[in-house]
Structures are given as C-alpha cells and as structure tokens.
Enzyme design. Structure first.
Site, PDB file in Angstrom:
ATOM      1  CG  HIS A  96      -1.964  -1.098   1.168  1.00 44.08           C
ATOM      2  ND1 HIS A  96      -3.175  -0.973   0.513  1.00 44.08           N
ATOM      3  CD2 HIS A  96      -1.937  -2.353   1.676  1.00 44.08           C
ATOM      4  CE1 HIS A  96      -3.860  -2.104   0.640  1.00 44.08           C
ATOM      5  NE2 HIS A  96      -3.123  -2.963   1.320  1.00 44.08           N
TER       6      HIS A  96
ATOM      7  CG  ASP B  81      -2.744  -4.690   4.712  1.00 41.56           C
ATOM      8  OD1 ASP B  81      -1.932  -3.762   4.936  1.00 41.56           O
ATOM      9  OD2 ASP B  81      -3.824  -4.511   4.113  1.00 41.56           O
ATOM     10  CD  GLU B  82      -4.840  -6.306   0.893  1.00 44.22           C
ATOM     11  OE1 GLU B  82      -5.896  -6.898   0.625  1.00 44.22           O
ATOM     12  OE2 GLU B  82      -4.742  -5.057   0.868  1.00 44.22           O
ATOM     13  CB  ALA B  83       3.756  -7.299   1.235  1.00 43.36           C
TER      14      ALA B  83
ATOM     15  CG  ASP C  73      -2.299  -9.603   5.440  1.00 46.26           C
ATOM     16  OD1 ASP C  73      -3.091  -9.209   6.322  1.00 46.26           O
ATOM     17  OD2 ASP C  73      -2.602  -9.643   4.237  1.00 46.26           O
TER      18      ASP C  73
END
Length: 407
Positions: free
Chosen positions: A69, A136-138, A188
């Site tokens: 992000h 999160d969401e790497a 995550d």
C-alpha cells in the site's frame, strides 16, 4: 462515535492511491503523493481531530501502512519502491498480481531511515501509545521478480519470501521498540509465520462465516492480544432484504448485529482476555464524503450494541426497534443515518427547525462547551444530561471498540 460508545478511532492515514498526511519531516510525500493540495490532512487538521476526539473520550490510533500500500510514496521517493519485472524487463505490470512498481524494497537502507524518522514524527504528533503498522497485502511476486532483490537476499541469509517479510518486520518493529510505541499489525505478516515480539497486537480480518475463530485461537494461545474486524466491513453492502432463519424483516445491516465474535473460539478463559475487542471498518473503494455517514450509521450502531452486550443479547427482532429509536436520535443530532423501519422520526429531521444539529450541547469546544449559568430550555437540558451520562459510561467502561476509515 461517542453517541454509540465507540471509543477508539483507527485512522488509516495513507495508502496506494494517495498520501494525504502532511509530514513536517517529508513534506514532498503529500505534495506529490496526495490527490491534490486540497486533499490533505494538515498538522492543524490532525491536531483538531485528536482534540475533538479527546473531548469525547475517544483515542486516535494512526496507521502508516507498509511495506505494501505504498505506491503513493513513490511519487516523491521512488528509490523506496520495488520495481516489478516480467519477461526480463523492469516496470512491468501484471494486473491482478502487481503493478509496475509495488511495495517497499526491503533491501534499500533508506526505507528504514525514512520509516524511523516518520514514525518518530507520528509518535510525537499522536498522543496514543499505539501505532498501526499495516503489513498487509505485500505483493510477494513483485519482490521475487526483481533480480536485484533476489541477488541481495542470499547476502543476508534470506532464502524465501517469509525471510523477506521477517527481515522487514524485524527492522520496523525494532524502530517501534526504540520509540516506546505498541505496534498493531494486520494478520498477514503473522500468517507468513513471522515471529512477532510479544506485545504486538494482531488485527484479524480474514475468515468469513465464523472461520475467524481459529485465528483468534492461534493468536491468543501464542500470547498475542487481538482485535477482530473480519465480520464488520461495513462498506461491503448487499442491497435488499437480509434473510434470517427467523424472519425476512431485517435489513442487510442486521447481518452485523447477529455476529457472535467468539463463535468457534476454543481457548481458555485466560486466553480469552487476549481478545481486546472488535472493529467496524469502512474502506473507501465506493465511499466518499457523499455517502460516508449513511454507510456508517446505523450499521456501526448495530456493531456497537453487539460488542457492548452479553452474548445472550442477540435477538435482531428486538434490536431493530431499539436501533430504530436510536437512528432517530442520531438524525435529530444531525447524523444522516439510514432508515431501519418504515415511518418517520419527527419534526426535527435534517433541515427542520427543531433539528439539534446546531445545538451547543452537541457542538461544544474545549472546556467551555456550555454556560452553566444561562437557563436552558427543558428539552436542551435533557439532551445534555443524556450526553453526560453517555460520556461517564465511556469513562467507566473503556475497551478497544473501534471504527476505521480509509481515504
């Protein structure tokens, strides 16, 4: 939030699309990374939000989400961002997988010096002793596509993606130790089996349909404190009736009310103490200033009642009447909450003369929000008494019930 006994504001300050937080240490981040010069949170804005919240018994927890992000950071600091490769060429987007440049580059020393400076600034500007670090969401495939990064990995004994996550997390959590702040992370990085220091708070957002229970079990048994947000993403709206086993009357937001947060939790009573509370989330894929309040309320009111109530207080047929009355209370105070049941609230709706949107009881500033010498109409006095009682209730019974925004 105070009208609903929600007492922690989790403020997701920055994201891929925009960097609106005006940093005094790195002013270029918002100058180049925000949507426009008008779409920013100035230092004055931040201080106003914190003070406005403090007067209402609400803590503000900031989030600086990394290493994913972070596309907006690259507008002013491209050296921090990993270049994604495909077919032997750099800057290759594979849509649905990663963009041309994604996520922080864990091999870049300036990532950590920048984060050290920025997190120290955030610590100084926010009185909370918690900072949410995201994580999160790497996008792993972008990391592994970059030949410079994969050549660097063996030099620091990293053999896989888990090692990259652990290397980055260790460096950032060490910064948090140095500035004496309590870290919160999305689940995550913990899902990657990265060992986080005890004291880190894990926010669970995965596991629909009650399947968040095993995550709560695992985290609590490992000794981590936990916040649950999985069942309360208020921006995920399915229009029309929400059918229950008992009735077809409830509108879709009652799905938030029927949640029992500890369903499928099998831990001990001692481990249950690690479950700090729940969070109602609103993300902005399809939310902006035109529909923010109507998306939040009274859906978040339903979440608040469930979190403040015993597990046995769970009948939506009863709750809809309580929440319908409360929805009218919100409307009278200027909050455009959506309808629950057919009908109308009264001659105090928005724009009507008896609306209390401008009443000083609901618009106080600092400690001089009411002049106790001036006689007040009985209706206004009653409203002040109700608000004072709610404020006292917050003081007496504080826990971590939150609401979050993403801009």
């Amino acid at each position: 939030m105070s009208y609903n006994k929600l007492n922690v504001f989790h403020w997701h300050l920055v994201d891929d699309q925009s960097f609106p937080f005006e940093s005094t240490a790195f002013p270029e981040l918002s100058r180049k990374g925000a949507f426009s010069p008008d779409h920013v949170y100035t230092p004055t804005d931040v201080a106003d939000v914190i003070e406005h919240a403090r007067l209402r018994g609400i803590r503000v927890i900031p989030e600086i989400d990394t290493p994913g992000h972070t596309y907006s950071w690259g507008k002013s600091m491209p050296e921090l961002i990993t270049v994604c490769w495909a077919d032997g060429k750099p800057y290759q987007a594979i849509y649905g997988v990663h963009g041309a440049m994604e996520v922080f580059n864990p091999s870049e020393p300036r990532v950590y010096s920048t984060m050290d400076t920025l997190l120290r600034e955030v610590k100084q500007r926010f009185p909370s002793n918690h900072i949410h670090l995201g994580m999160d969401e790497a996008y792993d495939r972008c990391w592994l596509s970059n030949p410079n990064l994969t050549q660097w990995m063996p030099t620091v004994n990293i053999s896989n993606v888990k090692g990259l996550h652990a290397y980055y997390a260790d460096r950032i959590l060490n910064i948090m130790r140095n500035i004496s702040s309590i870290p919160i992370v999305w689940q995550d990085v913990w899902d990657e089996n990265v060992t986080l220091p005890l004291g880190t708070i894990i926010q669970v957002w995965k596991g629909d349909n009650g399947l968040w229970g095993p995550y709560l079990d695992k985290a609590a048994k490992q000794g981590y404190d936990v916040i649950l947000s999985t069942p309360w993403y208020l921006n995920l709206i399915s229009y029309g009736k929400y059918n229950t086993n008992a009735s077809l009357m409830n509108l879709e937001f009652f799905k938030h009310y029927e949640i029992e947060p500890l369903m499928n939790f099998t831990g001990t009573e001692e481990q249950k103490k690690h479950i700090l509370g729940g969070e109602a989330c609103v993300w902005a894929e399809f939310v902006d200033s035109t529909n923010l309040l109507t998306t939040l309320w009274p859906r978040a009111s339903a979440v608040a009642e469930r979190l403040w109530s015993a597990a046995s207080v769970n009948n939506p047929e009863d709750a809809q009447f309580r929440l319908d009355v409360h929805r009218c209370r919100l409307l009278r105070r200027g909050i455009p909450a959506q309808t629950i049941l057919p009908g109308y609230c009264g001659n105090y709706e928005l724009g009507m003369a008896r609306s209390m949107i401008d009443d000083p009881a609901f618009n106080y500033q600092e400690s001089t929000w009411i002049d106790v010498i001036t006689p007040l109409p009985s209706a206004a006095a009653a409203s002040i008494n109700v608000f004072t009682s709610m404020s006292l209730f917050l003081i007496m019974k504080i826990t971590c019930f939150m609401i979050s925004f993403r801009y």
